[in-house]
Design a protein around this motif. Structure first.
Motif, PDB file in Angstrom:
ATOM      1  N   ALA A   1       0.847  -1.188   0.000  1.00  0.00           N
ATOM      2  CA  ALA A   1       0.000   0.000   0.000  1.00  0.00           C
ATOM      3  C   ALA A   1       0.883   1.238   0.000  1.00  0.00           C
ATOM      4  O   ALA A   1       1.980   1.234   0.560  1.00  0.00           O
ATOM      5  CB  ALA A   1      -0.903   0.009   1.223  1.00  0.00           C
ATOM      6  N   LEU A   2       0.376   2.277  -0.620  1.00  0.00           N
ATOM      7  CA  LEU A   2       1.105   3.534  -0.696  1.00  0.00           C
ATOM      8  C   LEU A   2       0.159   4.674  -0.352  1.00  0.00           C
ATOM      9  O   LEU A   2      -0.950   4.751  -0.877  1.00  0.00           O
ATOM     10  CB  LEU A   2       1.663   3.726  -2.108  1.00  0.00           C
ATOM     11  N   VAL A   3       0.609   5.543   0.540  1.00  0.00           N
ATOM     12  CA  VAL A   3      -0.134   6.753   0.892  1.00  0.00           C
ATOM     13  C   VAL A   3       0.560   7.910   0.181  1.00  0.00           C
ATOM     14  O   VAL A   3       1.772   8.055   0.294  1.00  0.00           O
ATOM     15  CB  VAL A   3      -0.114   6.998   2.412  1.00  0.00           C
TER      16      VAL A   3
ATOM     17  N   ASP B   1       4.219   5.339  -9.611  1.00  0.00           N
ATOM     18  CA  ASP B   1       4.679   4.335 -10.576  1.00  0.00           C
ATOM     19  C   ASP B   1       5.948   3.613 -10.119  1.00  0.00           C
ATOM     20  O   ASP B   1       6.110   2.420 -10.363  1.00  0.00           O
ATOM     21  CB  ASP B   1       4.903   4.969 -11.947  1.00  0.00           C
ATOM     22  N   ALA B   2       6.822   4.300  -9.431  1.00  0.00           N
ATOM     23  CA  ALA B   2       8.069   3.685  -8.959  1.00  0.00           C
ATOM     24  C   ALA B   2       7.816   2.634  -7.884  1.00  0.00           C
ATOM     25  O   ALA B   2       8.540   1.655  -7.781  1.00  0.00           O
ATOM     26  CB  ALA B   2       9.014   4.754  -8.430  1.00  0.00           C
ATOM     27  N   HIS B   3       6.765   2.811  -7.092  1.00  0.00           N
ATOM     28  CA  HIS B   3       6.468   1.881  -5.995  1.00  0.00           C
ATOM     29  C   HIS B   3       5.686   0.652  -6.448  1.00  0.00           C
ATOM     30  O   HIS B   3       5.738  -0.379  -5.794  1.00  0.00           O
ATOM     31  CB  HIS B   3       5.683   2.596  -4.893  1.00  0.00           C
ATOM     32  N   ARG B   4       4.931   0.792  -7.518  1.00  0.00           N
ATOM     33  CA  ARG B   4       4.076  -0.291  -8.019  1.00  0.00           C
ATOM     34  C   ARG B   4       3.192  -0.897  -6.917  1.00  0.00           C
ATOM     35  O   ARG B   4       3.217  -2.095  -6.667  1.00  0.00           O
ATOM     36  CB  ARG B   4       4.933  -1.352  -8.692  1.00  0.00           C
ATOM     37  N   PRO B   5       2.392  -0.056  -6.253  1.00  0.00           N
ATOM     38  CA  PRO B   5       1.557  -0.533  -5.157  1.00  0.00           C
ATOM     39  C   PRO B   5       0.344  -1.314  -5.647  1.00  0.00           C
ATOM     40  O   PRO B   5      -0.094  -1.168  -6.792  1.00  0.00           O
ATOM     41  CB  PRO B   5       1.118   0.760  -4.479  1.00  0.00           C
ATOM     42  N   ASP B   6      -0.191  -2.133  -4.758  1.00  0.00           N
ATOM     43  CA  ASP B   6      -1.449  -2.832  -5.029  1.00  0.00           C
ATOM     44  C   ASP B   6      -2.626  -1.912  -4.733  1.00  0.00           C
ATOM     45  O   ASP B   6      -3.666  -1.988  -5.382  1.00  0.00           O
ATOM     46  CB  ASP B   6      -1.557  -4.079  -4.151  1.00  0.00           C
TER      47      ASP B   6
ATOM     48  N   GLU C   1      -6.590   7.042 -14.868  1.00  0.00           N
ATOM     49  CA  GLU C   1      -5.768   6.461 -15.934  1.00  0.00           C
ATOM     50  C   GLU C   1      -4.942   5.269 -15.465  1.00  0.00           C
ATOM     51  O   GLU C   1      -4.133   4.744 -16.204  1.00  0.00           O
ATOM     52  CB  GLU C   1      -4.839   7.533 -16.514  1.00  0.00           C
ATOM     53  N   LYS C   2      -5.115   4.850 -14.215  1.00  0.00           N
ATOM     54  CA  LYS C   2      -4.356   3.734 -13.652  1.00  0.00           C
ATOM     55  C   LYS C   2      -5.332   2.658 -13.163  1.00  0.00           C
ATOM     56  O   LYS C   2      -5.499   2.467 -11.960  1.00  0.00           O
ATOM     57  CB  LYS C   2      -3.463   4.218 -12.510  1.00  0.00           C
ATOM     58  N   PRO C   3      -5.946   1.937 -14.088  1.00  0.00           N
ATOM     59  CA  PRO C   3      -6.987   0.971 -13.702  1.00  0.00           C
ATOM     60  C   PRO C   3      -6.464  -0.244 -12.933  1.00  0.00           C
ATOM     61  O   PRO C   3      -7.243  -0.964 -12.333  1.00  0.00           O
ATOM     62  CB  PRO C   3      -7.581   0.546 -15.050  1.00  0.00           C
ATOM     63  N   ASN C   4      -5.157  -0.477 -12.920  1.00  0.00           N
ATOM     64  CA  ASN C   4      -4.610  -1.637 -12.215  1.00  0.00           C
ATOM     65  C   ASN C   4      -4.354  -1.366 -10.744  1.00  0.00           C
ATOM     66  O   ASN C   4      -3.905  -2.247 -10.032  1.00  0.00           O
ATOM     67  CB  ASN C   4      -3.310  -2.098 -12.879  1.00  0.00           C
ATOM     68  N   ILE C   5      -4.605  -0.142 -10.303  1.00  0.00           N
ATOM     69  CA  ILE C   5      -4.380   0.215  -8.904  1.00  0.00           C
ATOM     70  C   ILE C   5      -5.726   0.441  -8.223  1.00  0.00           C
ATOM     71  O   ILE C   5      -6.546   1.218  -8.685  1.00  0.00           O
ATOM     72  CB  ILE C   5      -3.516   1.491  -8.784  1.00  0.00           C
TER      73      ILE C   5
ATOM     74  N   GLN D   1     -12.640  -0.066   7.590  1.00  0.00           N
ATOM     75  CA  GLN D   1     -13.691  -0.650   6.736  1.00  0.00           C
ATOM     76  C   GLN D   1     -13.215  -0.761   5.289  1.00  0.00           C
ATOM     77  O   GLN D   1     -13.399  -1.801   4.638  1.00  0.00           O
ATOM     78  CB  GLN D   1     -14.936   0.227   6.821  1.00  0.00           C
ATOM     79  N   GLU D   2     -12.605   0.289   4.764  1.00  0.00           N
ATOM     80  CA  GLU D   2     -12.167   0.287   3.373  1.00  0.00           C
ATOM     81  C   GLU D   2     -10.980  -0.654   3.143  1.00  0.00           C
ATOM     82  O   GLU D   2     -10.918  -1.329   2.112  1.00  0.00           O
ATOM     83  CB  GLU D   2     -11.826   1.703   2.921  1.00  0.00           C
ATOM     84  N   LEU D   3     -10.052  -0.716   4.088  1.00  0.00           N
ATOM     85  CA  LEU D   3      -8.939  -1.658   3.959  1.00  0.00           C
ATOM     86  C   LEU D   3      -9.439  -3.099   4.028  1.00  0.00           C
ATOM     87  O   LEU D   3      -9.007  -3.957   3.261  1.00  0.00           O
ATOM     88  CB  LEU D   3      -7.886  -1.413   5.045  1.00  0.00           C
ATOM     89  N   ARG D   4     -10.381  -3.353   4.934  1.00  0.00           N
ATOM     90  CA  ARG D   4     -10.959  -4.688   5.061  1.00  0.00           C
ATOM     91  C   ARG D   4     -11.672  -5.076   3.760  1.00  0.00           C
ATOM     92  O   ARG D   4     -11.514  -6.177   3.248  1.00  0.00           O
ATOM     93  CB  ARG D   4     -11.917  -4.735   6.245  1.00  0.00           C
ATOM     94  N   LYS D   5     -12.463  -4.148   3.205  1.00  0.00           N
ATOM     95  CA  LYS D   5     -13.175  -4.404   1.952  1.00  0.00           C
ATOM     96  C   LYS D   5     -12.176  -4.734   0.835  1.00  0.00           C
ATOM     97  O   LYS D   5     -12.389  -5.664   0.055  1.00  0.00           O
ATOM     98  CB  LYS D   5     -14.028  -3.186   1.579  1.00  0.00           C
ATOM     99  N   TYR D   6     -11.081  -3.974   0.762  1.00  0.00           N
ATOM    100  CA  TYR D   6     -10.054  -4.228  -0.244  1.00  0.00           C
ATOM    101  C   TYR D   6      -9.436  -5.610  -0.062  1.00  0.00           C
ATOM    102  O   TYR D   6      -9.316  -6.380  -1.024  1.00  0.00           O
ATOM    103  CB  TYR D   6      -8.966  -3.148  -0.187  1.00  0.00           C
TER     104      TYR D   6
END
Length: 97
Positions: A4-6, A44-49, A63-67, A83-88
């Motif tokens: 994860a990236l903030v 882009d450098a981190h390639r987060p999920d 424009e980044k549908p894979n994230i 809640q949102e992290l659990r849902k993810y």
């Protein structure tokens, strides 16, 4: 373990506070997430999920549908963050309900 990236536009301020709240939620819930922090241009450098941002930056990820993007409206609302992290994590099969 998911990455994860903030982020925020400058990598300081709101995203630093948000990272603190998210890290505490991850630890409390024992979520399988490795959390990092950077500025928006570093995504882009981190390639987060998953990316966690303040709600006003969600549009920057169209424009980044894979994230998977989680928009946070209130930094102090740890219930929403959990809640949102659990849902993810459920959606990607990392945890079960």
């Amino acid at each position: 373990m998911k990455k994860a990236l903030v982020v925020c536009r400058t990598g300081m301020g709101s995203s630093m506070l948000l990272a603190i709240k998210i890290r505490s939620t991850i630890e409390k819930c024992k979520f399988p997430i490795e959390l990092k922090h950077d500025l928006l241009s570093g995504v882009d450098a981190h390639r987060p999920d998953v990316v966690l941002v303040m709600k006003d930056l969600v549009e920057d990820f169209k424009e980044k549908p894979n994230i998977y993007v989680i928009g946070i409206k209130d930094i102090m609302d740890t219930n929403y963050i959990e809640q949102e992290l659990r849902k993810y994590l459920i959606s990607c099969g990392e945890i079960t309900e």
